[in-house]
Design an enzyme around this catalytic site. Sequence first.
Site, PDB file in Angstrom:
ATOM      1  N   SER A   8       0.843  -1.204   0.000  1.00 18.21           N
ATOM      2  CA  SER A   8       0.000   0.000   0.000  1.00 18.21           C
ATOM      3  C   SER A   8       0.874   1.249   0.000  1.00 18.21           C
ATOM      4  O   SER A   8       1.560   1.534   0.988  1.00 18.21           O
ATOM      5  CB  SER A   8      -0.906   0.012   1.230  1.00 18.21           C
ATOM      6  N   HIS A  33      -1.236  -1.487  -3.916  1.00 25.52           N
ATOM      7  CA  HIS A  33      -2.542  -1.160  -3.341  1.00 25.52           C
ATOM      8  C   HIS A  33      -2.658   0.359  -3.223  1.00 25.52           C
ATOM      9  O   HIS A  33      -1.794   1.014  -2.637  1.00 25.52           O
ATOM     10  CB  HIS A  33      -2.643  -1.836  -1.970  1.00 25.52           C
ATOM     11  N   ASP A  35      -4.890   3.427  -1.933  1.00 21.89           N
ATOM     12  CA  ASP A  35      -5.967   3.784  -1.008  1.00 21.89           C
ATOM     13  C   ASP A  35      -6.552   5.134  -1.367  1.00 21.89           C
ATOM     14  O   ASP A  35      -5.909   6.174  -1.189  1.00 21.89           O
ATOM     15  CB  ASP A  35      -5.420   3.817   0.425  1.00 21.89           C
ATOM     16  N   MET A  37      -9.255   7.931  -0.637  1.00 19.16           N
ATOM     17  CA  MET A  37     -10.131   8.418   0.445  1.00 19.16           C
ATOM     18  C   MET A  37     -10.662   9.802   0.092  1.00 19.16           C
ATOM     19  O   MET A  37      -9.925  10.640  -0.434  1.00 19.16           O
ATOM     20  CB  MET A  37      -9.348   8.507   1.753  1.00 19.16           C
ATOM     21  N   HIS A  66      -8.463   0.673  -3.806  1.00 22.29           N
ATOM     22  CA  HIS A  66      -9.425   0.491  -2.713  1.00 22.29           C
ATOM     23  C   HIS A  66     -10.156   1.813  -2.514  1.00 22.29           C
ATOM     24  O   HIS A  66      -9.559   2.779  -2.036  1.00 22.29           O
ATOM     25  CB  HIS A  66      -8.624   0.062  -1.462  1.00 22.29           C
ATOM     26  N   MET A  68     -12.351   4.174  -0.736  1.00 21.77           N
ATOM     27  CA  MET A  68     -13.015   4.527   0.528  1.00 21.77           C
ATOM     28  C   MET A  68     -13.702   5.868   0.315  1.00 21.77           C
ATOM     29  O   MET A  68     -13.239   6.918   0.791  1.00 21.77           O
ATOM     30  CB  MET A  68     -11.977   4.579   1.656  1.00 21.77           C
ATOM     31  N   MET A 137     -11.463  -5.784   6.052  1.00 17.38           N
ATOM     32  CA  MET A 137     -10.626  -4.793   6.752  1.00 17.38           C
ATOM     33  C   MET A 137     -10.333  -5.260   8.176  1.00 17.38           C
ATOM     34  O   MET A 137     -11.237  -5.671   8.907  1.00 17.38           O
ATOM     35  CB  MET A 137     -11.344  -3.439   6.826  1.00 17.38           C
ATOM     36  N   ASP A 175      -6.711  -6.322   4.861  1.00 16.15           N
ATOM     37  CA  ASP A 175      -6.062  -5.008   4.842  1.00 16.15           C
ATOM     38  C   ASP A 175      -6.166  -4.336   6.203  1.00 16.15           C
ATOM     39  O   ASP A 175      -7.267  -4.126   6.712  1.00 16.15           O
ATOM     40  CB  ASP A 175      -6.786  -4.159   3.771  1.00 16.15           C
TER      41      ASP A 175
END
Length: 224
Positions: A8, A33, A35, A37, A66, A68, A137, A175
Amino acid sequence: MAIKIAASILSARFDRLGEQVKEAVDAGADLLHLDVMDGHFVPNLTMGPVIVKAIRPLTRVPFDAHLMVTRPQDFVKAFAEAGVDDLTVHVESDHDPHTTIAAIREAGVKPGIVLNPATPFEKAVPYLKEVDLLLVMTVHPGFAGQAFRADVLPKIREARSFIDRNRLRVELQVDGGIKADTAAAVAGAGADILVSGSGVFPDHVAENIARIRKVADEAARGRS
Ligand code: DX5
Ligand code: ZN
């Protein structure tokens, strides 16, 4: 099957992100990965398609994004165009996951569904025939560097046994808080893919990946 490691980049040094991506790839990371957000679904802002597009030419290693975000359906096209290989969306977001999953597939990207630590496994079941990935998660999403939640291990075992019993073609990804000292428990519980941020970056990337891989592969061998 060997455990895969998804590095990540949230824990990488962003002043030299390209170098850090190459370090992880050279060290054998199976996936990168990403992330994403939005400051709304989680109380933090990170990266969007611009960053993905900037680092895409550096490697052929698959990009695992991913999301979010509150409305993942609004960003499928932009991330697909930026070059991600899979997109995982939270069951807790404000959308119809069936529709979002179909849109991701339609965009030529592998879809996945994500469960927060407090969300029971049953919430993922309606989507498991439609996705390539199930992401469980083991921290509440929003920040790297949080402590691993061992209370989620039974859910990982439950997911593993459901996937196997129903012969689903779904990879089980975990994760949050995964480092050399927690990787064995996660792999032992049945994960296929371990995501690690602060366990990999920013320093000693090759050593960190090698150590996680060693303990995870040992634990996975013990399982079968
Ligand atoms: C948390 C993110 C994770 C995070 C992992 O919201 O989804 O992917 O970057 O970082 P570590 O491995 O440090 O918990
Ligand atoms: Zn993540």
